[in-house]
Design an enzyme around this catalytic site. Structure first.
Site, PDB file in Angstrom:
ATOM      1  CG  ASP A   1     -65.164 -95.583 -41.734  1.00 40.05           C
ATOM      2  OD1 ASP A   1     -64.945 -95.273 -42.916  1.00 40.05           O
ATOM      3  OD2 ASP A   1     -66.304 -95.848 -41.294  1.00 40.05           O
TER       4      ASP A   1
ATOM      5  CG  ASP B   1     -67.223 -91.543 -45.020  1.00 46.90           C
ATOM      6  OD1 ASP B   1     -67.930 -92.039 -45.915  1.00 46.90           O
ATOM      7  OD2 ASP B   1     -66.806 -92.174 -44.033  1.00 46.90           O
TER       8      ASP B   1
END
EC number: 3.4.23.36
Length: 258
Positions: free
Chosen positions: A198, A212
């Protein structure tokens, strides 16, 4: 002058008053007699049959018949272009997700965020062992199994897609799920225990990635399709509305009106 001879009447006919004499003449044809087999005038046709069902010859009956036929029709098979749209969207999301993760690992250092648009958007590299918001860090294999199940379920349901909106939504969902599954299977520390990369950060929100974003967009698009009443096979829900079977009313005369 010759006298005319009359035939005497029977007792039943002689006792009948003159005004009640029965007319023994027969109608010239069946149509003038108003036989039951003659069709009723067009203006007298009712939209409701004797059993309470609507006649398909009327607008109300035709509309109801169309709705019933649409509900009873088998699911339509997806067109090749919809399958291609689903595959293209899914592969684009997967490729973009993996490309941005590789670039983030090459140019970013954990713990050293880089401002992109002031404090609205910054690059901040982390490795997430859990799900969204770093939840479930101790259940990485379970999360991996759930994501694999979701990806397989999307592939199965895509066989029934009959709408471009559903095809795009499934493509986003598939690409996002497979993007994070790839991290969990092939990245450190071990297969099915890998940490997800991330690197996107916004104020008051958890750090996320392109996969996401795709999953969130797919969820929003699925909600929109549902609210619009568009089914998976492309058909549209028709809300039932009450139909008046007898719209003709007889106006009662007002008091004093002739």
């Amino acid at each position: 002058m010759q006298r005319t001879r009359r035939t005497p009447l029977s007792d039943s006919q002689s006792s009948r008053p003159p005004g009640d004499a029965e007319d023994l003449t027969e109608p010239a044809d069946s149509s003038s007699a108003g036989s039951p087999s003659s069709p009723a005038p067009a203006g007298d046709r009712s939209s409701e049959r004797g059993d309470g069902s609507l006649d398909e010859r009327t607008p109300e009956g035709a509309e109801l018949a169309d709705v019933v036929a649409a509900d009873a029709a088998p699911p339509r098979h997806p067109r090749p272009r919809l399958i291609a749209l689903f595959a293209i969207v899914g592969l684009l999301v997967l490729g973009l997700d993996q490309l941005t993760k590789v670039l983030a690992l090459q140019h970013l250092t954990p713990g050293e965020p880089v401002n992109v648009i002031g404090s609205l958007l910054r690059f901040n590299l982390i490795r997430n062992p859990g799900a969204a918001f770093s939840l479930g860090s101790d259940f990485t294999p379970v999360i991996s199994a759930i994501q694999i199940t979701v990806a397989l379920g999307v592939i199965w349901l895509s066989r029934r897609v009959g709408s471009a909106g559903w095809a795009v939504a499934f493509g986003l969902l598939f690409g996002g799920a497979v993007g994070n599954i790839t991290d969990r299977i092939f990245r450190e520390p071990s297969p099915f225990h890998g940490h997800v990369v991330d690197f996107l950060q916004t104020p008051n929100w958890a750090i996320f990635n392109v996969a996401d974003m795709a999953v969130t967009s797919a969820a929003a698009l699925l909600v929109i399709q549902t609210l619009r009443g568009i089914r998976l096979d492309g058909t549209k829900d028709v809300g039932s509305k009450p139909m008046d079977t007898d719209t003709s009313t007889t106006a009662e005369p007002k008091p004093g009106a002739e």
